[in-house]
Motif scaffolding. Structure first.
Motif, PDB file in Angstrom:
ATOM      1  N   CYS A 107       2.500   7.651   6.539  1.00 17.29           N
ATOM      2  CA  CYS A 107       2.430   6.230   6.909  1.00 17.29           C
ATOM      3  C   CYS A 107       1.022   5.657   6.790  1.00 17.29           C
ATOM      4  O   CYS A 107       0.860   4.477   6.482  1.00 17.29           O
ATOM      5  CB  CYS A 107       2.952   6.017   8.327  1.00 17.29           C
ATOM      6  SG  CYS A 107       4.745   6.087   8.421  1.00 17.29           S
ATOM      7  N   GLY A 108       0.021   6.449   7.012  1.00 16.51           N
ATOM      8  CA  GLY A 108      -1.350   5.958   6.931  1.00 16.51           C
ATOM      9  C   GLY A 108      -1.760   5.558   5.519  1.00 16.51           C
ATOM     10  O   GLY A 108      -2.623   4.705   5.333  1.00 16.51           O
ATOM     11  N   ASN A 109      -1.147   6.177   4.540  1.00 18.71           N
ATOM     12  CA  ASN A 109      -1.532   5.916   3.152  1.00 18.71           C
ATOM     13  C   ASN A 109      -0.560   5.028   2.379  1.00 18.71           C
ATOM     14  O   ASN A 109      -0.952   4.375   1.410  1.00 18.71           O
ATOM     15  CB  ASN A 109      -1.675   7.239   2.392  1.00 18.71           C
ATOM     16  CG  ASN A 109      -2.874   8.012   2.849  1.00 18.71           C
ATOM     17  OD1 ASN A 109      -3.963   7.474   2.963  1.00 18.71           O
ATOM     18  ND2 ASN A 109      -2.678   9.289   3.131  1.00 18.71           N
ATOM     19  N   THR A 110       0.709   5.038   2.760  1.00 17.15           N
ATOM     20  CA  THR A 110       1.712   4.259   2.037  1.00 17.15           C
ATOM     21  C   THR A 110       2.574   3.513   3.046  1.00 17.15           C
ATOM     22  O   THR A 110       3.395   4.114   3.749  1.00 17.15           O
ATOM     23  CB  THR A 110       2.594   5.173   1.158  1.00 17.15           C
ATOM     24  OG1 THR A 110       1.748   5.854   0.225  1.00 17.15           O
ATOM     25  CG2 THR A 110       3.627   4.381   0.397  1.00 17.15           C
ATOM     26  N   ASN A 111       2.334   2.199   3.142  1.00 16.59           N
ATOM     27  CA  ASN A 111       3.095   1.392   4.086  1.00 16.59           C
ATOM     28  C   ASN A 111       3.229  -0.045   3.601  1.00 16.59           C
ATOM     29  O   ASN A 111       2.520  -0.469   2.682  1.00 16.59           O
ATOM     30  CB  ASN A 111       2.490   1.475   5.487  1.00 16.59           C
ATOM     31  CG  ASN A 111       1.048   1.059   5.514  1.00 16.59           C
ATOM     32  OD1 ASN A 111       0.734  -0.115   5.460  1.00 16.59           O
ATOM     33  ND2 ASN A 111       0.139   2.038   5.594  1.00 16.59           N
ATOM     34  N   PHE A 112       4.145  -0.754   4.248  1.00 13.69           N
ATOM     35  CA  PHE A 112       4.530  -2.087   3.775  1.00 13.69           C
ATOM     36  C   PHE A 112       4.811  -3.012   4.947  1.00 13.69           C
ATOM     37  O   PHE A 112       5.195  -2.560   6.024  1.00 13.69           O
ATOM     38  CB  PHE A 112       5.818  -2.006   2.939  1.00 13.69           C
ATOM     39  CG  PHE A 112       5.867  -0.824   2.017  1.00 13.69           C
ATOM     40  CD1 PHE A 112       5.278  -0.888   0.760  1.00 13.69           C
ATOM     41  CD2 PHE A 112       6.495   0.360   2.389  1.00 13.69           C
ATOM     42  CE1 PHE A 112       5.314   0.209  -0.098  1.00 13.69           C
ATOM     43  CE2 PHE A 112       6.540   1.450   1.543  1.00 13.69           C
ATOM     44  CZ  PHE A 112       5.946   1.373   0.294  1.00 13.69           C
ATOM     45  N   ILE A 113       4.663  -4.297   4.698  1.00 12.08           N
ATOM     46  CA  ILE A 113       5.065  -5.314   5.655  1.00 12.08           C
ATOM     47  C   ILE A 113       5.667  -6.472   4.865  1.00 12.08           C
ATOM     48  O   ILE A 113       5.159  -6.836   3.793  1.00 12.08           O
ATOM     49  CB  ILE A 113       3.885  -5.773   6.549  1.00 12.08           C
ATOM     50  CG1 ILE A 113       4.369  -6.735   7.631  1.00 12.08           C
ATOM     51  CG2 ILE A 113       2.759  -6.359   5.718  1.00 12.08           C
ATOM     52  CD1 ILE A 113       3.315  -7.024   8.707  1.00 12.08           C
ATOM     53  N   ASN A 130      -0.295   4.903  -1.657  1.00  9.94           N
ATOM     54  CA  ASN A 130      -1.026   6.170  -1.833  1.00  9.94           C
ATOM     55  C   ASN A 130      -2.491   6.106  -1.432  1.00  9.94           C
ATOM     56  O   ASN A 130      -3.358   6.623  -2.138  1.00  9.94           O
ATOM     57  CB  ASN A 130      -0.887   6.645  -3.280  1.00  9.94           C
ATOM     58  CG  ASN A 130       0.559   6.791  -3.699  1.00  9.94           C
ATOM     59  OD1 ASN A 130       1.377   7.282  -2.931  1.00  9.94           O
ATOM     60  ND2 ASN A 130       0.888   6.342  -4.890  1.00  9.94           N
ATOM     61  N   GLY A 131      -2.774   5.453  -0.319  1.00 13.31           N
ATOM     62  CA  GLY A 131      -4.141   5.379   0.181  1.00 13.31           C
ATOM     63  C   GLY A 131      -5.026   4.372  -0.527  1.00 13.31           C
ATOM     64  O   GLY A 131      -6.205   4.269  -0.234  1.00 13.31           O
ATOM     65  N   GLY A 132      -4.467   3.618  -1.448  1.00  9.39           N
ATOM     66  CA  GLY A 132      -5.238   2.609  -2.171  1.00  9.39           C
ATOM     67  C   GLY A 132      -5.491   1.372  -1.321  1.00  9.39           C
ATOM     68  O   GLY A 132      -5.175   1.326  -0.128  1.00  9.39           O
ATOM     69  N   LYS A 133      -6.059   0.388  -1.951  1.00  2.46           N
ATOM     70  CA  LYS A 133      -6.384  -0.874  -1.279  1.00  2.46           C
ATOM     71  C   LYS A 133      -5.104  -1.605  -0.893  1.00  2.46           C
ATOM     72  O   LYS A 133      -4.141  -1.657  -1.646  1.00  2.46           O
ATOM     73  CB  LYS A 133      -7.214  -1.749  -2.224  1.00  2.46           C
ATOM     74  CG  LYS A 133      -7.650  -3.050  -1.624  1.00  2.46           C
ATOM     75  CD  LYS A 133      -8.468  -3.865  -2.601  1.00  2.46           C
ATOM     76  CE  LYS A 133      -8.798  -5.206  -1.975  1.00  2.46           C
ATOM     77  NZ  LYS A 133      -9.466  -6.087  -2.906  1.00  2.46           N
ATOM     78  N   ALA A 134      -5.104  -2.174   0.299  1.00  2.64           N
ATOM     79  CA  ALA A 134      -3.963  -2.956   0.768  1.00  2.64           C
ATOM     80  C   ALA A 134      -3.920  -4.281   0.011  1.00  2.64           C
ATOM     81  O   ALA A 134      -4.926  -4.979  -0.091  1.00  2.64           O
ATOM     82  CB  ALA A 134      -4.083  -3.208   2.265  1.00  2.64           C
TER      83      ALA A 134
END
Length: 157
Positions: A107-113, A130-134
């Motif tokens: 969840c820390g690296n791949t998440n959505f809203i 994958n931990g990239g920029k939001a």
């Protein structure tokens, strides 16, 4: 007799060409109307309050799916859907619905809203892959970022 045959052939050919052009213009107008069509309303999302995205099949809803694909592209839509594993129930406050999810065990690296402004009929999406920029993507790029989306963005820098 040959002249009459060639004249009739030429007349038939030009009539067929004119008809083809007329159909082409009609098809172009219909395509233009579809492209310029106003997005369908999002008011139905209020009915999903308290349900999860998966249980409500929100990402499979034809209206939501088409608008998300148009907004974030098919590849990111497929990525979001595949990795929407852990989730909170959909919340509705006033005329704004919100859903969040993430990849199981990451969840820390791949998440959505997802934010749905029901009144203004606008979808805004936050994606971190994958931990990239939001990334924050909105159907209305001029629109200010709502507080929840801004907080999500800060947590995912």
């Amino acid at each position: 007799m040959k002249k009459l045959f060639y004249s009739a052939f030429a007349l038939a050919l030009s009539a067929n060409f004119a008809l083809a052009n007329q159909n082409s213009v009609t098809d172009s107008k219909e395509t233009l109307e579809i492209v310029n069509a106003k997005p369908q309303p999002l008011s139905f999302i209020k009915n999903y309050k308290g349900k999860t995205v998966k249980a409500s099949k929100l990402l499979d809803n034809p209206i939501v799916k088409a608008r998300l694909i148009k907004l974030i592209g098919n590849d990111d839509y497929v990525f979001l859907k595949k990795n929407w594993n852990v989730e909170e129930p959909i919340s509705v406050v006033g005329n704004t619905a919100e859903a969040s999810g993430c990849k199981v065990h990451d969840c820390g690296n791949t998440n959505f809203i997802l934010l749905f402004d029901i009144t203004d009929n606008i979808i805004q999406v936050g994606i971190r892959k994958n931990g990239g920029k939001a990334l924050i993507i909105s159907e209305d790029p001029e629109r200010s970022i709502p507080g929840d989306l801004e907080e999500w963005s800060k947590r995912n820098q």
